[in-house]
Design a protein around this motif. Sequence first.
Motif, PDB file in Angstrom:
ATOM      1  N   GLY A 319       3.847  57.370 -22.928  1.00  0.00           N
ATOM      2  CA  GLY A 319       2.602  57.616 -23.648  1.00  0.00           C
ATOM      3  C   GLY A 319       1.507  56.611 -23.330  1.00  0.00           C
ATOM      4  O   GLY A 319       0.412  56.681 -23.890  1.00  0.00           O
ATOM      5  N   TYR A 320       1.801  55.666 -22.435  1.00  0.00           N
ATOM      6  CA  TYR A 320       0.756  54.720 -22.006  1.00  0.00           C
ATOM      7  C   TYR A 320      -0.219  55.497 -21.127  1.00  0.00           C
ATOM      8  O   TYR A 320       0.193  56.268 -20.258  1.00  0.00           O
ATOM      9  CB  TYR A 320       1.413  53.564 -21.230  1.00  0.00           C
ATOM     10  CG  TYR A 320       0.463  52.478 -20.775  1.00  0.00           C
ATOM     11  CD1 TYR A 320      -0.302  51.764 -21.691  1.00  0.00           C
ATOM     12  CD2 TYR A 320       0.358  52.150 -19.429  1.00  0.00           C
ATOM     13  CE1 TYR A 320      -1.165  50.753 -21.266  1.00  0.00           C
ATOM     14  CE2 TYR A 320      -0.498  51.148 -18.998  1.00  0.00           C
ATOM     15  CZ  TYR A 320      -1.254  50.456 -19.925  1.00  0.00           C
ATOM     16  OH  TYR A 320      -2.106  49.463 -19.495  1.00  0.00           O
ATOM     17  N   TYR A 321      -1.492  55.307 -21.350  1.00  0.00           N
ATOM     18  CA  TYR A 321      -2.514  56.126 -20.683  1.00  0.00           C
ATOM     19  C   TYR A 321      -2.553  55.862 -19.183  1.00  0.00           C
ATOM     20  O   TYR A 321      -2.734  54.718 -18.753  1.00  0.00           O
ATOM     21  CB  TYR A 321      -3.870  55.809 -21.320  1.00  0.00           C
ATOM     22  CG  TYR A 321      -4.999  56.674 -20.826  1.00  0.00           C
ATOM     23  CD1 TYR A 321      -4.916  58.063 -20.871  1.00  0.00           C
ATOM     24  CD2 TYR A 321      -6.165  56.102 -20.333  1.00  0.00           C
ATOM     25  CE1 TYR A 321      -5.970  58.858 -20.438  1.00  0.00           C
ATOM     26  CE2 TYR A 321      -7.230  56.883 -19.904  1.00  0.00           C
ATOM     27  CZ  TYR A 321      -7.117  58.263 -19.955  1.00  0.00           C
ATOM     28  OH  TYR A 321      -8.151  59.046 -19.530  1.00  0.00           O
ATOM     29  N   SER A 322      -2.392  56.930 -18.382  1.00  0.00           N
ATOM     30  CA  SER A 322      -2.332  56.736 -16.925  1.00  0.00           C
ATOM     31  C   SER A 322      -3.663  56.239 -16.365  1.00  0.00           C
ATOM     32  O   SER A 322      -3.706  55.572 -15.337  1.00  0.00           O
ATOM     33  CB  SER A 322      -1.901  58.021 -16.228  1.00  0.00           C
ATOM     34  OG  SER A 322      -2.857  59.021 -16.473  1.00  0.00           O
ATOM     35  N   GLY A 323      -4.749  56.545 -17.075  1.00  0.00           N
ATOM     36  CA  GLY A 323      -6.068  56.074 -16.644  1.00  0.00           C
ATOM     37  C   GLY A 323      -6.217  54.558 -16.715  1.00  0.00           C
ATOM     38  O   GLY A 323      -7.226  54.012 -16.255  1.00  0.00           O
ATOM     39  N   ALA A 324      -5.195  53.866 -17.252  1.00  0.00           N
ATOM     40  CA  ALA A 324      -5.251  52.391 -17.297  1.00  0.00           C
ATOM     41  C   ALA A 324      -5.437  51.826 -15.897  1.00  0.00           C
ATOM     42  O   ALA A 324      -6.012  50.755 -15.719  1.00  0.00           O
ATOM     43  CB  ALA A 324      -3.988  51.836 -17.946  1.00  0.00           C
ATOM     44  N   GLU A 325      -4.952  52.563 -14.889  1.00  0.00           N
ATOM     45  CA  GLU A 325      -5.091  52.059 -13.512  1.00  0.00           C
ATOM     46  C   GLU A 325      -6.545  52.089 -13.030  1.00  0.00           C
ATOM     47  O   GLU A 325      -6.849  51.634 -11.934  1.00  0.00           O
ATOM     48  CB  GLU A 325      -4.157  52.822 -12.557  1.00  0.00           C
ATOM     49  CG  GLU A 325      -4.463  54.287 -12.422  1.00  0.00           C
ATOM     50  CD  GLU A 325      -3.368  55.071 -11.673  1.00  0.00           C
ATOM     51  OE1 GLU A 325      -2.241  54.564 -11.523  1.00  0.00           O
ATOM     52  OE2 GLU A 325      -3.660  56.198 -11.251  1.00  0.00           O
ATOM     53  N   ASN A 326      -7.450  52.602 -13.849  1.00  0.00           N
ATOM     54  CA  ASN A 326      -8.882  52.530 -13.528  1.00  0.00           C
ATOM     55  C   ASN A 326      -9.454  51.136 -13.774  1.00  0.00           C
ATOM     56  O   ASN A 326     -10.652  50.914 -13.554  1.00  0.00           O
ATOM     57  CB  ASN A 326      -9.679  53.526 -14.377  1.00  0.00           C
ATOM     58  CG  ASN A 326      -9.369  54.966 -13.995  1.00  0.00           C
ATOM     59  OD1 ASN A 326      -9.209  55.262 -12.820  1.00  0.00           O
ATOM     60  ND2 ASN A 326      -9.278  55.838 -14.991  1.00  0.00           N
ATOM     61  N   GLY A 327      -8.624  50.228 -14.302  1.00  0.00           N
ATOM     62  CA  GLY A 327      -9.137  48.868 -14.479  1.00  0.00           C
ATOM     63  C   GLY A 327      -8.879  48.259 -15.847  1.00  0.00           C
ATOM     64  O   GLY A 327      -9.525  47.278 -16.225  1.00  0.00           O
ATOM     65  N   ALA A 328      -7.915  48.818 -16.593  1.00  0.00           N
ATOM     66  CA  ALA A 328      -7.574  48.220 -17.884  1.00  0.00           C
ATOM     67  C   ALA A 328      -6.946  46.841 -17.634  1.00  0.00           C
ATOM     68  O   ALA A 328      -6.533  46.522 -16.512  1.00  0.00           O
ATOM     69  CB  ALA A 328      -6.598  49.115 -18.629  1.00  0.00           C
ATOM     70  N   LYS A 329      -6.907  46.032 -18.689  1.00  0.00           N
ATOM     71  CA  LYS A 329      -6.347  44.677 -18.584  1.00  0.00           C
ATOM     72  C   LYS A 329      -5.106  44.563 -19.462  1.00  0.00           C
ATOM     73  O   LYS A 329      -4.952  45.332 -20.423  1.00  0.00           O
ATOM     74  CB  LYS A 329      -7.365  43.644 -19.082  1.00  0.00           C
ATOM     75  CG  LYS A 329      -8.720  43.706 -18.395  1.00  0.00           C
ATOM     76  CD  LYS A 329      -8.705  43.052 -17.048  1.00  0.00           C
ATOM     77  CE  LYS A 329     -10.073  43.138 -16.389  1.00  0.00           C
ATOM     78  NZ  LYS A 329     -10.013  42.708 -14.985  1.00  0.00           N
ATOM     79  N   VAL A 330      -4.267  43.590 -19.138  1.00  0.00           N
ATOM     80  CA  VAL A 330      -3.199  43.195 -20.062  1.00  0.00           C
ATOM     81  C   VAL A 330      -3.303  41.680 -20.240  1.00  0.00           C
ATOM     82  O   VAL A 330      -3.850  40.988 -19.377  1.00  0.00           O
ATOM     83  CB  VAL A 330      -1.772  43.572 -19.554  1.00  0.00           C
ATOM     84  CG1 VAL A 330      -1.691  45.041 -19.183  1.00  0.00           C
ATOM     85  CG2 VAL A 330      -1.340  42.692 -18.392  1.00  0.00           C
ATOM     86  N   LEU A 331      -2.781  41.208 -21.369  1.00  0.00           N
ATOM     87  CA  LEU A 331      -2.834  39.777 -21.667  1.00  0.00           C
ATOM     88  C   LEU A 331      -1.439  39.181 -21.496  1.00  0.00           C
ATOM     89  O   LEU A 331      -0.488  39.657 -22.126  1.00  0.00           O
ATOM     90  CB  LEU A 331      -3.323  39.608 -23.115  1.00  0.00           C
ATOM     91  CG  LEU A 331      -3.723  38.224 -23.575  1.00  0.00           C
ATOM     92  CD1 LEU A 331      -4.976  37.732 -22.850  1.00  0.00           C
ATOM     93  CD2 LEU A 331      -3.961  38.209 -25.087  1.00  0.00           C
TER      94      LEU A 331
END
Length: 404
Positions: A319-331
């Motif tokens: 359920g993690y959004y695949s669009g995260a590879e557009n530039g989301a960050k993780v801490l």
Amino acid sequence: MVQNRRFFIKNTLIGSTALLVTPPVFSGSSEFLKNSFQSKPWIELSKTAYLNNAKEISKMAGGRPVIAVLKNNAYGLGDIQVAKILNESSFISAMALVKDTRALAIRMAGVDKPILLMGDFERANWDKLIRHNIILSVFSEASFQKIENLAKKCKKTVRVALYLDTGLGRMGIPYEQAIAMATEIAKNDVLEMVHTFSTLTTPKDFAKEQIKRFNAIVESLNKMNIQLGVKHLAPSLSLIDISESHQDAVRPGILLHGTFPLEKMEATKRFSMQPTFRLKAPVVRLELLKAGDTIGFSRFYKVENDEWIATLPIGWADGYYSGAENGAKVLISGKLYTVVNVNASHTNISLGSDTNISLGDIATLVGPDCKEISPEGFGELANGHNYLQINYKESIPKKVYEAF
Ligand SMILES: *Cc1c(COP(=O)(O)O)cnc(C)c1O
């Protein structure tokens, strides 16, 4: 060198049986705690944040009570966990669900506030729904007949909600037929109408038209002395934007989790909502990829210069959004890193030349810790929207904390 240190840590921890008796710990900063035996993602919930949000929402609605919409597993965050937290809030007057089995599950978990079922139910669950005092919605002529027949059979007064369609066009009795249906329910001695509700659409002009339609029905029925019970219309957006939508109670979903329904709303400045959750996952692989290497089935990410790539055991199937590879960050350990690839079960993070991250370090993918990974900040960087958490799978474990 770095590689050696990382292998050393991994091998000592996993190879030592003495450590296996220690339960996993989810906070702390020592090398040991960071390298606890977590191999899967999990969600953390803050009780304090939920209770704060319930109070703030009631304030937004001029002190009215709040009916918590916990459909879709409380927007992916765990309906039982969230319901148990909100059951303690004096600002929450009821919970609203769409599936009969989830309404029952919440009741079984000890929730004693009224529970409104806004969807249909299986006949096989009828007994249980009545026994556990779940309020059933009359949302069509057929649903009225179904509930009436069952109520007559068991000779019990059944509490129902009159669900009206004032323009969403999705569920409910069309508003032109509202008076006729309300009259039928009222003259029926096995049914008691304890709620009357509808749902507003997003465009403000039309929402106001819907409120007019609803108010006209209420006025007519009041004149006829028909008891309507608690009246409510407003999801998160209307409750923020249109004070006439407040009625007797408001009915938010997304706002309870501290996220506004749209990006960059002016109201974010006036109300101190708190994000209620963190989505976390451990680093399970660290590898130095070479210039020219690629990541993912579609070879989505191309490595320009040698860089360290971390792998997290979570993907779009969780359920993690695949669009995260557009530039989301993780801490990770107080520093932000960019997501470069999301597959079904894995996500990759670029660490660049950074060698401070170790196997077992915990990444926060979404949480209140900084703007970039807040639910809204994440939605923005991933070219998504503010409701993305709704897809988190039920299988992701939940941990409830007093506060973060
Ligand atoms: C989903 C839903 C809500 C809550 O909507 P939010 O935008 O999350 O506040 C309220 N009422 C009904 C009928 C819904 O289906």
